[in-house]
Design a protein around this motif. Structure first.
Motif, PDB file in Angstrom:
ATOM      1  N   PHE A   1       0.826  -1.215   0.000  1.00  0.00           N
ATOM      2  CA  PHE A   1       0.000   0.000   0.000  1.00  0.00           C
ATOM      3  C   PHE A   1       0.857   1.261   0.000  1.00  0.00           C
ATOM      4  O   PHE A   1       0.528   2.245  -0.656  1.00  0.00           O
ATOM      5  CB  PHE A   1      -0.979   0.012   1.180  1.00  0.00           C
ATOM      6  CG  PHE A   1      -2.234  -0.754   0.915  1.00  0.00           C
ATOM      7  CD1 PHE A   1      -3.187  -0.282   0.033  1.00  0.00           C
ATOM      8  CD2 PHE A   1      -2.461  -1.964   1.552  1.00  0.00           C
ATOM      9  CE1 PHE A   1      -4.357  -0.990  -0.217  1.00  0.00           C
ATOM     10  CE2 PHE A   1      -3.616  -2.686   1.309  1.00  0.00           C
ATOM     11  CZ  PHE A   1      -4.565  -2.200   0.417  1.00  0.00           C
ATOM     12  N   GLY A   2       1.959   1.242   0.724  1.00  0.00           N
ATOM     13  CA  GLY A   2       2.865   2.385   0.733  1.00  0.00           C
ATOM     14  C   GLY A   2       3.418   2.675  -0.656  1.00  0.00           C
ATOM     15  O   GLY A   2       3.495   3.827  -1.088  1.00  0.00           O
ATOM     16  N   ILE A   3       3.795   1.616  -1.369  1.00  0.00           N
ATOM     17  CA  ILE A   3       4.301   1.789  -2.734  1.00  0.00           C
ATOM     18  C   ILE A   3       3.212   2.335  -3.644  1.00  0.00           C
ATOM     19  O   ILE A   3       3.447   3.258  -4.446  1.00  0.00           O
ATOM     20  CB  ILE A   3       4.862   0.453  -3.267  1.00  0.00           C
ATOM     21  CG1 ILE A   3       6.130   0.070  -2.498  1.00  0.00           C
ATOM     22  CG2 ILE A   3       5.138   0.527  -4.767  1.00  0.00           C
ATOM     23  CD1 ILE A   3       6.612  -1.343  -2.754  1.00  0.00           C
TER      24      ILE A   3
ATOM     25  N   LYS B   1       1.738  15.420  -0.800  1.00  0.00           N
ATOM     26  CA  LYS B   1       1.578  14.888   0.556  1.00  0.00           C
ATOM     27  C   LYS B   1       1.567  13.355   0.529  1.00  0.00           C
ATOM     28  O   LYS B   1       2.114  12.712   1.425  1.00  0.00           O
ATOM     29  CB  LYS B   1       0.291  15.424   1.177  1.00  0.00           C
ATOM     30  CG  LYS B   1       0.052  14.933   2.576  1.00  0.00           C
ATOM     31  CD  LYS B   1      -1.207  15.515   3.165  1.00  0.00           C
ATOM     32  CE  LYS B   1      -1.414  14.970   4.560  1.00  0.00           C
ATOM     33  NZ  LYS B   1      -2.655  15.430   5.144  1.00  0.00           N
ATOM     34  N   TRP B   2       0.984  12.776  -0.501  1.00  0.00           N
ATOM     35  CA  TRP B   2       0.894  11.327  -0.569  1.00  0.00           C
ATOM     36  C   TRP B   2       2.185  10.676  -1.021  1.00  0.00           C
ATOM     37  O   TRP B   2       2.376   9.477  -0.837  1.00  0.00           O
ATOM     38  CB  TRP B   2      -0.297  10.897  -1.426  1.00  0.00           C
ATOM     39  CG  TRP B   2      -1.529  10.999  -0.616  1.00  0.00           C
ATOM     40  CD1 TRP B   2      -2.430  12.013  -0.620  1.00  0.00           C
ATOM     41  CD2 TRP B   2      -1.957  10.092   0.403  1.00  0.00           C
ATOM     42  NE1 TRP B   2      -3.404  11.781   0.321  1.00  0.00           N
ATOM     43  CE2 TRP B   2      -3.136  10.612   0.958  1.00  0.00           C
ATOM     44  CE3 TRP B   2      -1.459   8.892   0.892  1.00  0.00           C
ATOM     45  CZ2 TRP B   2      -3.811   9.964   1.977  1.00  0.00           C
ATOM     46  CZ3 TRP B   2      -2.147   8.249   1.899  1.00  0.00           C
ATOM     47  CH2 TRP B   2      -3.305   8.793   2.435  1.00  0.00           C
ATOM     48  N   ILE B   3       3.084  11.457  -1.595  1.00  0.00           N
ATOM     49  CA  ILE B   3       4.424  10.928  -1.870  1.00  0.00           C
ATOM     50  C   ILE B   3       5.095  10.612  -0.539  1.00  0.00           C
ATOM     51  O   ILE B   3       5.635   9.520  -0.332  1.00  0.00           O
ATOM     52  CB  ILE B   3       5.256  11.942  -2.682  1.00  0.00           C
ATOM     53  CG1 ILE B   3       4.620  12.164  -4.050  1.00  0.00           C
ATOM     54  CG2 ILE B   3       6.687  11.467  -2.825  1.00  0.00           C
ATOM     55  CD1 ILE B   3       5.245  13.300  -4.838  1.00  0.00           C
TER      56      ILE B   3
ATOM     57  N   ILE C   1       5.833   6.855   1.382  1.00  0.00           N
ATOM     58  CA  ILE C   1       7.159   6.452   1.877  1.00  0.00           C
ATOM     59  C   ILE C   1       7.071   6.041   3.342  1.00  0.00           C
ATOM     60  O   ILE C   1       7.631   5.009   3.749  1.00  0.00           O
ATOM     61  CB  ILE C   1       8.177   7.587   1.686  1.00  0.00           C
ATOM     62  CG1 ILE C   1       8.451   7.805   0.198  1.00  0.00           C
ATOM     63  CG2 ILE C   1       9.476   7.289   2.428  1.00  0.00           C
ATOM     64  CD1 ILE C   1       9.263   9.041  -0.104  1.00  0.00           C
ATOM     65  N   GLN C   2       6.368   6.817   4.145  1.00  0.00           N
ATOM     66  CA  GLN C   2       6.253   6.505   5.573  1.00  0.00           C
ATOM     67  C   GLN C   2       5.522   5.188   5.806  1.00  0.00           C
ATOM     68  O   GLN C   2       5.918   4.385   6.661  1.00  0.00           O
ATOM     69  CB  GLN C   2       5.550   7.640   6.303  1.00  0.00           C
ATOM     70  CG  GLN C   2       6.359   8.913   6.347  1.00  0.00           C
ATOM     71  CD  GLN C   2       5.581  10.095   6.889  1.00  0.00           C
ATOM     72  OE1 GLN C   2       4.369  10.025   7.067  1.00  0.00           O
ATOM     73  NE2 GLN C   2       6.282  11.186   7.149  1.00  0.00           N
TER      74      GLN C   2
END
Length: 69
Positions: A17-19, A41-43, A47-48
């Motif tokens: 999901f992060g990717i 913001k979603w970049i 990553i987080q």
């Protein structure tokens, strides 16, 4: 062993999901109507979330290794 397997699978889901979120923020995948599409913001969020997934996978592997001993 069941708990460590569950933790590892959960970590993999977080990582995927992060990717996906990261790539949506970069405008690479996803529908253009999405609120995440082309959103800086979603970049960062992607990553987080991905890093959290890697950490969770590490915890699951550690639990599996230490349970064997």
């Amino acid at each position: 062993m069941k708990i460590s397997g569950f933790v590892i699978v959960s970590g993999i889901i977080f990582l995927v999901f992060g990717i996906i979120f990261h790539l949506q923020g970069l405008s690479i995948i996803g529908p253009e109507e999405s609120f995440m599409y082309s959103n800086p913001k979603w970049i960062t969020n992607g990553i987080q979330i991905g890093v959290a997934g890697v950490f969770i996978i590490g915890v699951g592997i550690s639990v599996r290794v230490f349970k064997r001993k």
